[in-house]
Design an enzyme around this catalytic site. Structure first.
Site: not given
Lengths: 469, 93, 482
Positions: A66, A141, A165
Site C-alpha cells: 500500500k 482505503s 481499511s
C-alpha cells in the site's frame, strides 16, 4: 476467468520458471487488468530483487505494498498530490522484514488519499475498479491492494487498517484481510493517518497466506513505542469443538442488506456444524463507535498531516511569505476529503470544543473497549458482517461524506478497542462478494486465523473467481 | 449549534489550508451534518477515564546510544528549494 | 537598603536548557554535537519529520530532567506524559512540537537568589521536557529578510523548559537568577551552558500591574538584562503617552538591542494540545529517589562547606563556587598541598581576574604552575608582584614554565648585601631627599623606597627596604656626627 496465485502456487511457479518470470507474470496481469490498482510499479527493481532472492519464507514471492508504507528509493505518495515525487530515504520496519524473508516488491498500490475513505475514490491517481464488477468500488482505503489480489496480479499484499481499511476492501473484493491487534505490527514507516487506531495488515487470497504474511511482519520493534513483545502461533488448523462464539446483535443494524444478514448467519451455523457454540451478545456502545472513531481519527489526522508544508518534501506552492506558502501548498496538495477531515479534526481539538468532541470521544472509546472486554470474558471469538452490504457503485456515495462514513459501522469499533479482526469471503450478492468478520481478543490472532481457516476449508467461497460463474 | 463560515475561516487558519470564499461556504455546508452526527455523543452518560491508548503501555524508552544519521544529500533530497546545505523557506513576515 | 520597585516590575522567565551533554537527541538516535558541523548533517527521518517516522523517548533525558527538577527543589511527578503542541513554523518539521502540558515532569520548586534587598525566593512553576526546533537563519533581520534558511541539526535536541513565577523585580534580579540556574545546571553536568544556544530565555514583563509582553529569542546572558531594560523603558514610554501596554509577543533583536513586535496572525494561538499517541506515558515514581542519591554537591552546599571546612572568606567561596571548574581547580590544588589562604586568594582574586580580563577560562591555566607559584610565595622567594607577573606571562605566551620565567626575568626576591648595597647607593645618590627627610618631610622616605624598588625591579621586600633606609640614614648621621 482469472487465476489467483497463492504462495504455494507461486513458489511452484518460481521453481519451474524462475522468480524473474513470476515478476513478469505480475506485470503482465497488472497491465492486462488495468484496474488502476497500482500508483507506482517497481518492476525493474523487482526483477533485480527476484534474481538475488536466495532464501527466506517468501523467497522470490511478489508482494504489493500500500502506498502509505515507506519504501526506500520507491516513490511513496499516500495517493496524494502533496507527496507526489516523494522518495523516502528509509524503509518501514515491515519492508525490512519482508526483504529479510526474500519477498519481492512489485509496486505501490492505490488507496484513498492518506487512507481517508471507504471506496478508494479519493485517490489523486483516480479510482480503482472492483475486479468482480468494474462499475463498483473495490472498498477502501486499501482498495488497490485488494483489487490486485482479486485480479490475480499478486499473491500477497500489505494494507493498513485505521477503521476498516484492510477488512472493507477484503470484503468487497472477496479476499482475506487481517487487522492485527494494536501494537502487534510495527507502524514505523507507515505514514500516519490516525496513530492510536491503525495497524498494517496482511492481505491474501487464502487465510493460510495471510497468516504467514502476518507472521513475517509482526513482532516487537524498538522503533515503534506502541509495539508489543508478543509471539504469535499461526499454525493452522484448530479443532473448533467447544469454541464459544458471540454474535453481537448491534452489528446487524439498520440499512444492512438482508442477503448479507442471511449469509453471515449461514456462516455462524457452519461454525456450529464444526462443533462451536454460539450466543447472541449485546455490545451497547457500538452505536456510538462511529462518531467516536471519526472524531479521534480526524483529530489525530489534523496533527499528523501538519508536516506537509512543502518545505522538506512534496508539493510546494511558492507564494508570499512562509505561512501563506504553507497554506497554499496544503490547499493545492490535499484533496477535498483530506481537507474536510483536517478541518473537522482541528475543530474537535480547538479551544472550547476539545472536551465536547475529542475528550468525549476518548471516553466513549473506553466504554467500547469495555464492551469487548466483557464479551471476551464469555466468548472466544465474535462473528459479524464486515460490511453491511457488498460493493456499491463508483460515484454512488462519494458526494455525501456522512453516508460514506456510515458504511464503516461494523469495522470501526474494532479499531477503537484495539482488538484483532479478520475478514474472509462468506457469500455473494449480485455476484459481488460478502465478507465475514471474525473478531478476536487482544493478541489472540491465533484463534481468529485458525477459525477462519477452518471456515475456508468447509466452504468454497474462496475458490470462486471474478469473471467465473 | 451550526458552524459558520467565520468558524471555518478560523479553523482553516489554524490548519493552514487556504480556502476561497466559495470553498468556505461549501465546507461549512458539508461539515454541519457531520458535526450534528458527532453531537450524538452528548447523549452518552457516565464518566469514565479517557482512553488515549488502547494498550496499557508505560515507560517505553531507549538508551542514549547514537544511531545512523542521514547524509546531508539524503536529508535534502526531497526538498524543492535548497541553498548551501540548508532548506530554503519563504520569508517569515 | 529597601528596594522600592516603584514601577512595580514583575518578571517571569521561561528558560530553555539544552540537555546537550546527552549523546543523542530527545526522540531519536542522532548525535548531539552539531555545533561545528555542516547544516542538516545531524538528522534522520524522525527529527526531519519525514512521513511515517516515529519518536522514541531517550531515557537518559528523562533522568537529566529529574536531576534538574530535584536541584530546583521541585516535586517530581509520579506520572508524566508527552503532548503535541500544534503550530506552523518552518523550524518545526512535524507541524507540532512534542512537549509536556498537563503532568509536567517537575513542578512547584524554588531557588533563592540575592535580590535587590536581601534574599529573594523565586518560585519555579514547573519544568518540562520537550524537543528543540530547528535553527532558522534569516538573511539580514527577521523583518526584512527575503527568505529563511533552515537547519534541522538542532531539531529534536532534548530541552528542559524551566518556568518561573513572576517573582523577579528587576532585570538585575533576572540576571542573577539566570546566573544561579546556569551554575546549578553546570554542577549537574546535564548541559554545556557555554555552547551557542544552550540556554535560551523568553521573558514575561509587566509594569504597574498592566498587561505583560513576552520577549522571545534572548539567547545570551548579557542580552537578558539588556532586553529586559529595553522592554521596561518601552512600556514606561507607552504609559507616559497615556496608552496601555498590549499583551503581545516580541522578538529581541540582539544586534540592535531592541525588542520588536511580531505582528503576525500567529498571535491567535490555539495550540490544540493532545497526548502524543506515538509515545507511552511514563510512570517514574521509583526513579526520583534513585536519582536523588546520585545528585552531586550543588553550589550553595559547596560554598557553605568551603567556608566551614577551609575557613576561607565568604567572597572567595562565592567566586570559587560560581563555576564548577574553578571550585574543582581549587580543591585539587589544595589536595596537592597548597596553602589554603594563599590558594583561595590567588584563585578567586588574582587568577580569576586575569582570566576574566582575557576572556579565558580556568582550563587555560595549569594546576602545576599555580602550585609552583604558591610554593614560591609561601617560601617568600618571590613577591606578590612577581607572582602576578608570572601568571600574566603564562597566560600571554606559549611554552613557558614558572621556573623559566623566574630565571629569565630574575624574579627571585633579593635579600642581604644586594639590598643593603642598593639602599646605600640610593641614599647617597639622593642627597636632596635625604635632606628633606631630615627636615621632617616623611614623604621623602617613600621617594627613596621607590627608587630602591625600581632598581630591584620590585624583587625586594618594601617593608624591609624601608627599615634598611632608616637604618642607613641613622648610620650616615652617626658617621657625620663623629
Amino acid at each position: 476467468m482469472m487465476t489467483w496465485q497463492s504462495i504455494e502456487e507461486t513458489k511452484r511457479f518460481i521453481e519451474t520458471d524462475g522468480a524473474a518470470e513470476a515478476v513478469h507474470r505480475c506485470a503482465e496481469r497488472i497491465k492486462q487488468n488495468d484496474f488502476n490498482s497500482f500508483i507506482t510499479l517497481n518492476i525493474k527493481d523487482a526483477l533485480s530483487m527476484a534474481e538475488h532472492a536466495s532464501g527466506g519464507r517468501l523467497c522470490g514471492v511478489p508482494i504489493a505494498i500500500k502506498d502509505n508504507i515507506s519504501t526506500r528509493g520507491i516513490q511513496t505518495t499516500c495517493a496524494s498530490k502533496i507527496l507526489t515525487g516523494y522518495i523516502p530515504p528509509y524503509n518501514a520496519t515491515v519492508i525490512e522484514r519482508l526483504k529479510r524473508e526474500g519477498a519481492v516488491i512489485i509496486g505501490k498500490t492505490n488507496m484513498d488519499e492518506f487512507a481517508m475513505g471507504t471506496s478508494t475514490e479519493t485517490s489523486y491517481y483516480g479510482a480503482v475498479e472492483n475486479p468482480w464488477n468494474v462499475g463498483c468500488v473495490p472498498g477502501g482505503s486499501s482498495g488497490g491492494s485488494a483489487a490486485a489480489l482479486a485480479g490475480g496480479e499478486v499473491p500477497l499484499a500489505l494494507g493498513s487498517d485505521t477503521g476498516g481499511s484492510v477488512r472493507c476492501p477484503a470484503s468487497f473484493c472477496g479476499v482475506v484481510g487481517l487487522k492485527p491487534t494494536y501494537g502487534a505490527v510495527s507502524r514505523y514507516g507507515l505514514i500516519s493517518y490516525a496513530n492510536s487506531l491503525e495497524q498494517i495488515g496482511p492481505m491474501a487470497t487464502t487465510v493460510a497466506d495471510a497468516a504467514l504474511l502476518f507472521n513475517v511482519v509482526a513482532g516487537y520493534d524498538n522503533r515503534d513505542s506502541t509495539s508489543v513483545k508478543k509471539q504469535f502461533d499461526t499454525t493452522l488448523p484448530l479443532d473448533m469443538k467447544g469454541m464459544k462464539i458471540g454474535v453481537p446483535e448491534e452489528y446487524f443494524g439498520e440499512g444492512m442488506s438482508s442477503i448479507v444478514e442471511k449469509v453471515v448467519w449461514d456462516a455462524v451455523h457452519s461454525f456450529e456444524d464444526l462443533g462451536a457454540e454460539y450466543k447472541e451478545v449485546s455490545m451497547p456502545h457500538t452505536k456510538y463507535s462511529l462518531a467516536a472513531y471519526y472524531i479521534i481519527a480526524m483529530s489525530e489526522a489534523s496533527s499528523n498531516l501538519a508536516r506537509f508544508d512543502g518545505l522538506r518534501y512534496g508539493h510546494h506552492a511558492e507564494e508570499g511569505a512562509c505561512h501563506t506558502s504553507f497554506s497554499k501548498t496544503r490547499a493545492e496538495g490535499f484533496g477535498d476529503e483530506v481537507k474536510r477531515r483536517i478541518l473537522l479534526g482541528s475543530y474537535a481539538l480547538s479551544a472550547g470544543y476539545h472536551d465536547k468532541y475529542y475528550l468525549k470521544a476518548l471516553k466513549v472509546r473506553t466504554m467500547v473497549k469495555k464492551d469487548f472486554e466483557a464479551a471476551f470474558k464469555m466468548y472466544d471469538m465474535l462473528l459479524a458482517p464486515t460490511m453491511p452490504y457488498p460493493a456499491f457503485k463508483l460515484g454512488e456515495k462519494i458526494k455525501d461524506p456522512l453516508s460514506l462514513y456510515l458504511t464503516d459501522v461494523n469495522t470501526v469499533p474494532i479499531n477503537l478497542a484495539g482488538v484483532p479482526a479478520v475478514s474472509v469471503p462468506c457469500g455473494f450478492e449480485n455476484k459481488l462478494p460478502i465478507g465475514l468478520q471474525l473478531i478476536g481478543n487482544f493478541f489472540d490472532e491465533t484463534t481468529i486465523l485458525q477459525a477462519a481457516h477452518n471456515f475456508e476449508n468447509s466452504t468454497d467461497f474462496h475458490n470462486r473467481r471474478p469473471g467465473g460463474e | 449549534m451550526m458552524i459558520t463560515t467565520n468558524d471555518i475561516e478560523h479553523i482553516s487558519w489554524l490548519a493552514h489550508i487556504w480556502l476561497t470564499d466559495s470553498e468556505l461556504e461549501e465546507y461549512s455546508e458539508k461539515i454541519n451534518p457531520i458535526l450534528e452526527y458527532f453531537g450524538t455523543l452528548d447523549e452518552v452518560e457516565g464518566d469514565v477515564d479517557a482512553a488515549h491508548h488502547v494498550l496499557d503501555l508505560y515507560n517505553v524508552w531507549r538508551d542514549d546510544v547514537p544511531s545512523e544519521m542521514l547524509s546531508q544529500e539524503e536529508a535534502l533530497s526531497n526538498a524543492k528549494e535548497i541553498k548551501d546545505g540548508y532548506f530554503k523557506a519563504a520569508r517569515i513576515l | 537598603m529597601v528596594y522600592e520597585n516603584k514601577d512595580q516590575v514583575k518578571i517571569g522567565l521561561e528558560i530553555h536548557i539544552q540537555l546537550n551533554k546527552l549523546n543523542t537527541k530527545m526522540f531519536c538516535g542522532c548525535r548531539t554535537g552539531y555545533h561545528s558541523d555542516e547544516p542538516n548533517t545531524h538528522t534522520c527521518p524522525i527529527c526531519l519529520g519525514l512521513p511515517g517516522a516515529l519518536p522514541v523517548v531517550n531515557k537518559k533525558a528523562v533522568e537529566c530532567a529529574i536531576k534538574v527538577g530535584l536541584a530546583l527543589n521541585c516535586k517530581i511527578s509520579e506520572y508524566t506524559q508527552f503532548y503535541r503542541k500544534n503550530y506552523y513554523y518552518p523550524d518545526l518539521p512535524k507541524g507540532f512540537q512534542i512537549t509536556q502540558y498537563d503532568y509536567p515532569i517537575a513542578h512547584d520548586g524554588s531557588i533563592i537568589i540575592e535580590g535587590e534587598d536581601g534574599e529573594r525566593c523565586v518560585r519555579i512553576n514547573r519544568a518540562h521536557m520537550e524537543e528543540d526546533p530547528g535553527r532558522l537563519v534569516h538573511e539580514g533581520s527577521i523583518e526584512h529578510s527575503r527568505y529563511t534558511l533552515v537547519d534541522y541539526n538542532r531539531s529534536g535536541i532534548a530541552l528542559l523548559e524551566v518556568v518561573t513565577e513572576p517573582d523577579l523585580q528587576s532585570p538585575k534580579e533576572a540576571r542573577r537568577f539566570l546566573d544561579k540556574l546556569r551554575n546549578i545546571i553546570e554542577y549537574l553536568d546535564v548541559s554545556d551552558v557555554n555552547l551557542e544556544g544552550a540556554v535560551r530565555v523568553d521573558a514575561n514583563i509587566s509594569i504597574m500591574g498592566g498587561q505583560r509582553s513576552e520577549t522571545k529569542n534572548i539567547s545570551s546572558h548579557k542580552a537578558s538584562e539588556k532586553a529586559l531594560l529595553y522592554e521596561i523603558v518601552r512600556q514606561k514610554n507607552v504609559l507616559r503617552r497615556g496608552k496601555t501596554v498590549v499583551q503581545e509577543t516580541r522578538h529581541f533583536d540582539e544586534a540592535r538591542e531592541i525588542t520588536v513586535s511580531l505582528r503576525t496572525k500567529e498571535e491567535a494561538h490555539d495550540y490544540r494540545y493532545f497526548p502524543e499517541p506515538d509515545l507511552a506515558p511514563l510512570q517514574i515514581a521509583d526513579l526520583a529517589p534513585m536519582i536523588k542519591e546520585t545528585l552531586p554537591e550543588l553550589p550553595d552546599a559547596q560554598r557553605g562547606r568551603f567556608i566551614a571546612q577551609y575557613s576561607i572568606q565568604e567572597e572567595h567561596a562565592k567566586t570559587l563556587t560560581a563555576e564548577l571548574k574553578l571550585a574543582t581547580f581549587f580543591e585539587e590544588v589544595l589536595f596537592k598541598g597548597a596553602n589554603v589562604m594563599l590558594a583561595s586568594t590567588w584563585i578567586a582574586d588574582m587568577l580569576k581576574g586575569e582570566l576574566n580580563y582575557r576572556g579565558k577560562t580556568i582550563d587555560s591555566f595549569s594546576k602545576t604552575d599555580l602550585l609552583e607559584i604558591l610554593s614560591l610565595l609561601e617560601k617568600n622567594k618571590i613577591t606578590e608582584k612577581s607572582g602576578i607577573e608570572i601568571v600574566r606571562t603564562l597566560l600571554d605566551t606559549q611554552n613557558q614554565s614558572v621556573s623559566r620565567i623566574v630565571k629569565g626575568k630574575g624574579l627571585l626576591r633579593i635579600e642581604g648585601d644586594e639590598v643593603t648595597e642598593t639602599v646605600k647607593q640610593a641614599v647617597e645618590g639622593n642627597k636632596d631627599a635625604v635632606a628633606d627627610y631630615k627636615n621632617g618631610k616623611n614623604e621623602a622616605l617613600n621617594f627613596i623606597v621607590g627608587v630602591v624598588m625600581k632598581k630591584t625591579r620590585g624583587r625586594a621586600d618594601p617593608k624591609k627596604v624601608r627599615e634598611l633606609i632608616i637604618q642607613q640614614l641613622h648610620t650616615t648621621q652617626a658617621e657625620s656626627n663623629s
